[in-house]
Scaffold this active site. Structure first.
Site, short mmCIF file in Angstrom:
data_model
loop_
_atom_site.label_atom_id
_atom_site.label_comp_id
_atom_site.label_asym_id
_atom_site.label_seq_id
_atom_site.Cartn_x
_atom_site.Cartn_y
_atom_site.Cartn_z
CG HIS A 199 -0.38 0.32 2.51
ND1 HIS A 199 0.06 -0.64 3.39
CD2 HIS A 199 -0.16 1.51 3.13
CE1 HIS A 199 0.52 -0.07 4.49
NE2 HIS A 199 0.40 1.24 4.35
CG ASP A 218 0.22 -4.01 2.82
OD1 ASP A 218 0.70 -3.52 1.77
OD2 ASP A 218 -0.19 -3.33 3.77
CB SER A 260 2.64 2.30 6.28
OG SER A 260 1.41 2.37 6.95
#
Length: 314
Positions: free
Chosen positions: A103, A160, A260
């Site tokens: 992402h 992910d 992230s």
């Protein structure tokens, strides 16, 4: 504390927090070592080294504590001007590749990913110095290409994981070096529940002011019971798979926006002094991170080692 499981012995030292393994499972996986691209990662024998073993909780990292940490630099329009912003992290795994979250890829982010910054500690100083020790200047390297997992789904949030290929080789030094990948048999057998691992990044430090940190932060997070994590997210309409690991869930301490793509990691000894291995990639968590007892979710890297090998090249 000694935990015995399938003839694998894991010893946790509270002062250093390395996992020490001794058994028949300290060999590199056969499917990994026989892969034609394994030679591209063989210098992992020099990986995961740090002089700074510390237990911290939401505190400043030491200079050079995590030499594999990367900041991803994007272009975003702010106040009608195009500005460089850092909205994700990553981890060095070789001289040409950074591991991050899918992402965080430019297509998913919807903004250009222009470079990766390595050797960063304090955002506003270059070079960084601490106690008369100075690191070399940071390295800003352009991204030549990215390869995110083909089955990543931003709604389901599975798979992910993403590889960033650098346009030029990373120059390794004491403050810029790769982390170790979980390529040993032992990583398919370790039961992580209840153990404490580390996360680092420059993400949001103040959960009320939504303000990031200018200094690399590090926290300790405890691995959650997987079944309980599945149920918690199921109640929110989300599915957690066996390829994911949950950690945290302590109010005020968690990975958050800006972290992230960064590593969930631990110092582990596999017939050697402890080295840092990447266990997970920061994926997602509750809407208001560190403001709930819901744990964060991380992509389990050991389940994607073959995917990594299949998608790197000379």
């Amino acid at each position: 504390m000694v935990i015995t499981n399938v003839h694998v012995y894991i010893v946790i030292f509270t002062s250093v927090v390395p996992y020490v393994t001794t058994a028949n499972h300290n060999a590199i996986r056969r499917d990994v070592i026989s892969h034609p691209n394994w030679k591209l990662l063989e210098r992992n024998v020099d990986c995961g080294k740090t002089d700074n073993y510390r237990i911290v909780g939401g505190d400043n990292a030491r200079l050079g504590q995590y030499p594999w940490i990367a900041r991803l630099i994007y272009k975003r329009k702010i106040d009608n001007k195009m500005r460089n912003v850092s909205e994700c992290g990553g981890t060095i795994i070789s001289e040409k590749y950074i591991l991050t979250a899918a992402h965080c890829g430019p297509r998913r982010m919807g903004i250009p990913l222009i470079s990766v910054r390595l050797g960063e500690h304090r955002i506003y100083t270059n070079p960084d110095c601490d106690r008369r020790v100075c690191a070399p200047p940071v390295q800003d390297i352009q991204v030549e290409e990215h390869k995110c997992h083909e089955n990543y789904d931003r709604f389901v949030r599975q798979n992910d994981i993403c590889l960033l290929r650098m346009a030029s080789p990373i120059r390794f030094n004491d403050f810029v070096s790769p982390i170790c990948l979980p390529v040993y048999e032992i990583f398919q057998r370790i039961a992580y529940e209840g153990k404490t691992l580390e996360v680092a990044g420059w993400g949001i430090r103040d959960i009320f002011l939504k303000r990031g940190s200018s200094i690399l932060q590090t926290i300790m997070v405890k691995i959650s019971n997987h079944r309980q994590c599945v149920e918690m997210y199921k109640n929110k309409g989300m599915m957690i798979s066996s390829n994911q690991i949950c950690a945290g869930g302590i109010i005020g301490k968690d990975s958050c926006n800006g972290d992230s793509g960064g590593p969930l990691m631990a110092p582990i000894s596999v017939e050697s002094p402890p080295k840092y291995f990447i266990i997970g990639v920061v994926s997602f968590g509750p809407t208001y991170c560190a403001d709930t007892d819901m744990p964060g979710v991380y992509t389990m890297v050991s389940d994607y080692v073959l995917w990594i090998l299949n998608n790197i090249r000379e």
